[in-house]
Scaffold this motif. Structure first.
Motif, short mmCIF file in Angstrom:
data_model
loop_
_atom_site.label_atom_id
_atom_site.label_comp_id
_atom_site.label_asym_id
_atom_site.label_seq_id
_atom_site.Cartn_x
_atom_site.Cartn_y
_atom_site.Cartn_z
N ILE A 1 0.83 -1.20 0.00
CA ILE A 1 0.00 0.00 0.00
C ILE A 1 0.87 1.26 0.00
O ILE A 1 1.86 1.33 0.74
CB ILE A 1 -0.92 0.01 1.25
CG1 ILE A 1 -1.75 -1.27 1.31
CG2 ILE A 1 -1.81 1.23 1.26
CD1 ILE A 1 -2.54 -1.43 2.59
N VAL A 2 0.48 2.23 -0.81
CA VAL A 2 1.15 3.54 -0.83
C VAL A 2 0.10 4.64 -0.67
O VAL A 2 -1.09 4.39 -0.83
CB VAL A 2 1.95 3.76 -2.14
CG1 VAL A 2 3.06 2.74 -2.27
CG2 VAL A 2 1.03 3.73 -3.36
N LYS A 3 0.55 5.85 -0.38
CA LYS A 3 -0.37 6.99 -0.29
C LYS A 3 -0.93 7.30 -1.67
O LYS A 3 -0.32 7.00 -2.70
CB LYS A 3 0.35 8.21 0.27
CG LYS A 3 0.64 8.15 1.75
CD LYS A 3 1.39 9.39 2.21
CE LYS A 3 0.55 10.65 2.11
NZ LYS A 3 1.25 11.84 2.63
N LYS A 4 -2.09 7.93 -1.68
CA LYS A 4 -2.76 8.27 -2.93
C LYS A 4 -1.89 9.17 -3.81
O LYS A 4 -1.90 9.06 -5.05
CB LYS A 4 -4.08 8.99 -2.62
CG LYS A 4 -5.08 8.97 -3.75
CD LYS A 4 -5.78 7.63 -3.82
CE LYS A 4 -7.00 7.69 -4.71
NZ LYS A 4 -7.74 6.41 -4.71
N ASP A 5 -1.12 10.06 -3.17
CA ASP A 5 -0.29 10.98 -3.94
C ASP A 5 1.13 10.45 -4.19
O ASP A 5 2.02 11.19 -4.61
CB ASP A 5 -0.22 12.34 -3.26
CG ASP A 5 0.37 12.27 -1.85
OD1 ASP A 5 0.75 11.15 -1.42
OD2 ASP A 5 0.44 13.32 -1.19
N THR B 1 11.50 2.98 1.81
CA THR B 1 11.21 2.41 3.13
C THR B 1 9.81 1.80 3.14
O THR B 1 8.86 2.40 2.62
CB THR B 1 11.30 3.49 4.22
OG1 THR B 1 10.44 4.59 3.87
CG2 THR B 1 12.71 3.98 4.38
N VAL B 2 9.71 0.63 3.73
CA VAL B 2 8.44 -0.08 3.78
C VAL B 2 8.15 -0.49 5.23
O VAL B 2 8.95 -1.19 5.85
CB VAL B 2 8.45 -1.34 2.88
CG1 VAL B 2 7.06 -1.97 2.86
CG2 VAL B 2 8.89 -0.99 1.48
N GLY B 3 7.02 -0.03 5.76
CA GLY B 3 6.63 -0.38 7.12
C GLY B 3 5.89 -1.70 7.17
O GLY B 3 5.30 -2.14 6.17
N GLY B 4 5.92 -2.34 8.33
CA GLY B 4 5.20 -3.59 8.53
C GLY B 4 5.04 -3.87 10.01
O GLY B 4 5.58 -3.15 10.85
N THR B 5 4.31 -4.92 10.32
CA THR B 5 4.05 -5.27 11.72
C THR B 5 5.06 -6.32 12.18
O THR B 5 4.97 -7.48 11.82
CB THR B 5 2.63 -5.83 11.88
OG1 THR B 5 1.71 -4.89 11.35
CG2 THR B 5 2.31 -6.07 13.35
N GLY B 6 6.04 -5.89 12.97
CA GLY B 6 7.02 -6.80 13.53
C GLY B 6 8.03 -7.30 12.52
O GLY B 6 8.01 -6.93 11.34
N LEU C 1 3.64 0.55 2.75
CA LEU C 1 3.36 -0.41 3.83
C LEU C 1 3.12 -1.78 3.25
O LEU C 1 2.51 -1.93 2.20
CB LEU C 1 2.09 -0.02 4.59
CG LEU C 1 2.09 1.10 5.61
CD1 LEU C 1 0.71 1.18 6.26
CD2 LEU C 1 3.18 0.90 6.66
N PHE C 2 3.59 -2.79 3.98
CA PHE C 2 3.08 -4.14 3.80
C PHE C 2 2.05 -4.30 4.91
O PHE C 2 2.41 -4.38 6.09
CB PHE C 2 4.19 -5.19 3.92
CG PHE C 2 5.03 -5.32 2.67
CD1 PHE C 2 4.44 -5.67 1.47
CD2 PHE C 2 6.39 -5.08 2.71
CE1 PHE C 2 5.20 -5.78 0.31
CE2 PHE C 2 7.16 -5.20 1.56
CZ PHE C 2 6.56 -5.55 0.36
N ALA C 3 0.79 -4.26 4.54
CA ALA C 3 -0.29 -4.32 5.51
C ALA C 3 -1.36 -5.28 5.01
O ALA C 3 -1.07 -6.17 4.21
CB ALA C 3 -0.85 -2.92 5.76
N HIS C 4 -2.59 -5.09 5.45
CA HIS C 4 -3.67 -6.00 5.08
C HIS C 4 -4.80 -5.24 4.40
O HIS C 4 -4.92 -4.01 4.54
CB HIS C 4 -4.19 -6.73 6.33
CG HIS C 4 -3.15 -7.56 7.00
ND1 HIS C 4 -2.63 -8.69 6.42
CD2 HIS C 4 -2.51 -7.42 8.20
CE1 HIS C 4 -1.73 -9.22 7.24
NE2 HIS C 4 -1.63 -8.47 8.31
N PRO C 5 -5.65 -5.95 3.65
CA PRO C 5 -6.78 -5.29 2.98
C PRO C 5 -7.66 -4.50 3.92
O PRO C 5 -8.27 -3.51 3.52
CB PRO C 5 -7.55 -6.47 2.36
CG PRO C 5 -6.52 -7.51 2.14
CD PRO C 5 -5.58 -7.39 3.31
N THR C 6 -7.72 -4.92 5.19
CA THR C 6 -8.53 -4.22 6.16
C THR C 6 -8.14 -2.75 6.27
O THR C 6 -9.00 -1.87 6.34
CB THR C 6 -8.38 -4.89 7.54
OG1 THR C 6 -6.99 -5.11 7.80
CG2 THR C 6 -9.12 -6.22 7.58
N MET C 7 -6.84 -2.49 6.28
CA MET C 7 -6.38 -1.10 6.37
C MET C 7 -6.72 -0.35 5.09
O MET C 7 -7.17 0.81 5.12
CB MET C 7 -4.88 -1.03 6.63
CG MET C 7 -4.37 0.39 6.75
SD MET C 7 -2.62 0.49 7.11
CE MET C 7 -2.58 -0.23 8.75
#
Length: 320
Positions: A129-133, A154-159, A202-208
């Motif tokens: 996921i990235v920001k719209k802009d 840089t890519v954020g993630g959980t743990g 981000l490496f996140a989930h569809p929920t976000m």
């Protein structure tokens, strides 16, 4: 005669006692603790809060949600295994976290097998996921820039050494790029990190992605098939990276030694919640994919995960 009468009387008392013994049939007789291992606002917290009302209706007791964060969830799970196995302490658990952590270190405070699996109720694949802009409109844009600017993206993630981190490792290897991974304590902390510009993606989930859909763009999803929540988003597989399939499973566990009767009753309650139409609709609207593994199936799948992730750790050179 007196002895016979006394023995007979004892038999009556004993029979009555044995008949009355199934006090467990009245379980639960007081509130049940539900530990959440990650920060408020994340997927684990959202799930527990939505389950709470239905569980209370089914079990007839209050479900008390509390937070025990730290160690990528290990603080809560270590507390769980130290708790009395009386059915009044449970904790939300995440895979592959509870498989990977004991494989990595000896100081987690629990072993994978210590957690008595009650049920697994959902799965969420990892999404990029990235920001719209963001200047990255496609996965090709993202990878192209990363190739020409090693370690800048840089890519954020959980743990670390969890599903988001493994997706990062898999993409680096498959695409031949060098990124910089930034771990956060829980998914609730990653959203402001992305929207505030602290990370490129981000490496996140569809929920976000569903929660903040007007503010983000999803470049790809790490699943075998497209997500029901994000039907227009291609999979990494579709884009030429067939090996990038990762995600998080969420379930519920009890302390070691918890009786089969208690586990069965709790499993039945959680399954009923999953089968409740209003709950299912709400969860799917939020981007969760519901599933159900009962205690036995969950335990069996954990053994397969141990083998799979032990191989991945070895492949990526993890050393204790």
């Amino acid at each position: 005669m007196r002895l016979r009468t006394a023995i007979s009387g004892l038999g009556v008392v004993l029979a009555f006692t044995l008949t009355a013994m199934p006090a467990r049939a009245g379980y639960p007789e007081r509130p049940i603790s539900y530990l959440v291992a990650f920060s408020a606002g994340g997927e684990s917290d959202i799930t527990a809060r939505l389950q709470q009302k239905y569980l209370e209706e089914i079990l007839g007791q209050k479900i008390v949600i509390s937070y025990k964060t730290g160690g990528g969830g290990s603080v809560a799970w270590a507390e769980l295994v130290r708790s009395e196995p009386n059915g009044y302490t449970t904790a939300g658990i995440n895979e592959p976290h509870t498989v990977l952590q004991p494989l990595q270190r000896a100081d987690t405070g629990y072993k994978t097998e210590d957690l008595v699996r009650i049920g697994c109720f959902q799965y969420t694949p990892v999404a990029l996921i990235v920001k719209k802009d963001s200047p990255f409109k496609t996965l090709g844009d993202f990878i192209g820039y990363a190739k020409s600017h090693p370690e800048i993206v840089t890519v954020g993630g959980t743990g670390t050494w969890a599903s988001t981190h493994f997706t990062y490792l898999l993409l680096q290897k498959a695409a031949g790029v060098k990124l910089t991974y930034v771990p956060y304590q829980g998914s609730g902390a990653t959203k402001p990190a992305l929207l505030g510009g602290h990370v490129s993606a981000l490496f996140a989930h569809p929920t976000m992605a569903v929660q903040i859909k007007d503010e983000v763009r999803v470049l790809a999803i790490a699943s075998e098939e497209r997500s029901r929540a994000l039907p227009d988003v291609p999979t990494f597989k579709e884009l030429g990276y067939a090996g990038i399939v990762e995600g998080s499973y969420r379930g519920i566990a009890a302390p070691p030694g918890t009786s089969k009767e208690v586990v069965t009753k709790l499993a039945s309650a959680f399954k009923k919640v999953n089968d409740t139409p209003a709950y299912r609709q709400k969860m799917e609207e939020l981007g969760f994919d519901l599933l159900w593994w009962g205690p036995d199936e969950y335990t069996q799948r954990i053994q397969k995960m141990k083998s799979h992730y032990a191989s991945l750790l070895q492949e990526y050179g993890y050393k204790k």
